[in-house]
Each structure stands twice: as C-alpha cells, then as structure tokens.
Design a protein around this motif. Sequence first.
Motif, PDB file in Angstrom:
ATOM      1  N   LEU A  69      28.537  25.686  63.673  1.00  0.00           N
ATOM      2  CA  LEU A  69      29.805  26.191  63.961  1.00  0.00           C
ATOM      3  C   LEU A  69      30.564  25.184  64.790  1.00  0.00           C
ATOM      4  O   LEU A  69      31.749  24.870  64.485  1.00  0.00           O
ATOM      5  N   ARG A  70      29.949  24.648  65.786  1.00  0.00           N
ATOM      6  CA  ARG A  70      30.532  23.611  66.877  1.00  0.00           C
ATOM      7  C   ARG A  70      30.634  22.479  66.228  1.00  0.00           C
ATOM      8  O   ARG A  70      31.930  21.890  66.389  1.00  0.00           O
ATOM      9  N   SER A  71      29.782  21.970  65.221  1.00  0.00           N
ATOM     10  CA  SER A  71      30.001  20.785  64.253  1.00  0.00           C
ATOM     11  C   SER A  71      31.217  20.880  63.426  1.00  0.00           C
ATOM     12  O   SER A  71      32.245  20.143  63.468  1.00  0.00           O
ATOM     13  N   LEU A  72      31.653  22.003  62.982  1.00  0.00           N
ATOM     14  CA  LEU A  72      32.537  22.182  62.001  1.00  0.00           C
ATOM     15  C   LEU A  72      33.968  22.379  62.889  1.00  0.00           C
ATOM     16  O   LEU A  72      34.977  21.720  62.378  1.00  0.00           O
ATOM     17  N   LEU A  73      34.128  23.026  64.036  1.00  0.00           N
ATOM     18  CA  LEU A  73      35.118  23.178  64.735  1.00  0.00           C
ATOM     19  C   LEU A  73      35.681  21.819  65.368  1.00  0.00           C
ATOM     20  O   LEU A  73      36.988  21.599  65.432  1.00  0.00           O
ATOM     21  N   PHE A  74      34.619  20.861  65.772  1.00  0.00           N
ATOM     22  CA  PHE A  74      35.090  19.577  66.123  1.00  0.00           C
ATOM     23  C   PHE A  74      35.329  18.606  64.840  1.00  0.00           C
ATOM     24  O   PHE A  74      36.712  17.783  65.005  1.00  0.00           O
TER      25      PHE A  74
END
Length: 360
Positions: A61-66
């Motif tokens: 999730l953090r990868s996609l958000l960034f």
Amino acid sequence: MDRPDVRVRTQRRVVPRRRDRPGALAAPGADRADLDGAVRRLARGRAPLLASGPIVRRLLLRSLLFALPASALWSLLPSAAGGLLGLGATGYGLLLGMLGVGSILGAVLMPFLTRHLSSSATLGLSAAVFAVGTVSVAWWPLPVVVPVLLITGIAWTATLTTLNAAMQLSAAPWVRARAISAYLLVLLGGQGLGAFLWGAVSAMAGVAVTLAVAAGLLLLVAASVLVLPLRPETGRLDRSIQPYCAPEPRLVFDPEPDDGPVTVTIAYRVAPEREQAFLAAMRPLRDSRRRTGAAGWMLERAGEETGSFQEVFRVRSWGEYTASRTARWTGSDAAVLDRVLETAEVGSESHAFAVRLPRR
C-alpha cells in the motif's frame, strides 16, 4: 512446557493412477493437462500467501501511494523543462542529472537516515521533499530548481531503499522472491499508470497545474504515515526456518505429494478464564497458517461441550502441507503457536483426504 501428544486419524483419498506409476495408462493430453493444472495452482496459491501477511499488505500500500503521485515529476519533467523553464535538451539533461546525482547521494546517506529516523518517518519526510521538488519545476526559477532536484533525488532513493529493505526483511525465505516481485509490480505498475493519468490531466489542465496537484497529493501521502505507518514488527520478525512443534502425522497409508486437498482439524481444550486470551492468540495463528499455504481457515466452537474449539483449514495437497511444516514454518510462526499453547491444550489433530468416487 511439554508438547501435547497428537493423535492422528486419516481418510484415504482415492485417485487415478498417474502415468509414471507402474501399470498406469496415459490419458490423451495428460501432459498438457498437468501443465495447465500446475499453472492454475501457482496462480491460485501464491497471491493469497503474499496478501495474508499484514506487513506485506502495508508495504504494498505504501509503495502504491507513493508511486502514483511521484510519477508526475518523471513523466512531465521534459514538458516542464521545455515549456515552463524554457530549456532545451541540455537543460533537461541537467535537471535529470541532478535527480540522478541526488539518488546516488541518497544511497550514501541512508545509514545516517536509518540511525536517526524510523522507517515510517523516512517515508513521510521523503514524500514531503518529493512534493517540494515536484512543485518547484512548475513554479520556481532554474537556480532554485537545480539544488531542489538534487535533494529530491535523495528522497527518491530513501523511499525505495526503505520499502525494498523492509520487504526483504519481512518476507519469509521461501516466499521472499515472490514478495519482491509483487513489490516491484506494484511500484513500477503504479508509476506506469500514474504517468498515463498525469499525461491525460496535463493535456486538459496544463503542466503547471498538474504538477501542483501531484505535489498536493504527495503531501497527503506524507501525512498518511500518521494513520497508515509501517507496522511496528516490520523487518523485526524471526524468519529463520524452524521445525513444526507437533509430531509427524502417523498415517495408515503413504500419500503422494499431490494427493489432496487435505483438511486439517486440530482440537483445543480451553479453560473458561483463558478463552479471551486464546481467541486473541488465534488471530495471528490464522495469518501464519495462511502464509504457509492454508486456505479456508476457520475456528469452531463445540455446541455440546464448554471450552471445546476446533481449528479447521484446508491445504491443496499433502506436499503443500508437508512443506508448511518443514520448509515454511518460521521462528515468528513458532512463537505465535507457543502463545496459543500457553492458553489451551491440544486434544487431537486429524488429516482428512478428499475422496473421488469411482465413475459408473
């Protein structure tokens, strides 16, 4: 504490003979069917193994958000250099080079950052810095943009290094390559999708407005670490392979590795005063079972007897179940099971094999 004695009862699954067994007959198209079945099993099984871990889900999730808002700078930098800053090919090369030099400096500075900042703080700070770099290309003069892009490159490397290291340290050895593949798919796929979306937005609203919007989203991503931080146990779990604590099943026949599916039922006896602690301990055990290959996990309570519970889950084959006990059970999984055994006693464990009825 002493390990409980485990009693095993089994039901045999009736399966047709495979072609490599003596006396077996080859069915037409058997090789193609075996290959198609293997591919389907791989596609069905590996995604749930990755998705069952809350640590992995949060990292993805953090990868996609960034990746989605950060892709605006990379995709629109040529247009911004020519249309907003009035630069040619050499000027664009200078801007891109500053991002590259900053990325190299980021690798050098990462040990310093990890000593003074947590992983979540690093992600939040990097997203905020990247937002400044994104908006600078649209609204600030060239003498300011050049050093800002240098710092932006450092933020890019800090984000990717933090996510990559966390994924490698958090995934179990037997699934680590698949976890890294999923991480790269989300990161690079997010950049590709973001580049397409930002290009479409810039065609309607202009490059400057689009970069400002992307910068605003990056600031929201930076603030989101307050509510969606990396989980505290990220990178700190014991991922060394350890043997499963229960004795080997004593079966009345020798199953083939592809025999299955296998339904495993484990009975627990729980004292009334320990019931809430038992239920709390079973939640992480459910995740451990799913990570090691189980599907359809459930916990059942007996209606006729107080303190009697059954853990039931299904594994696709006997080989998968054997691997979950020998090659996939990690130190953190063993610690989870130990916490369950502190609150309950194991009564029995059974392994039921699916039976195929003969054709008429």
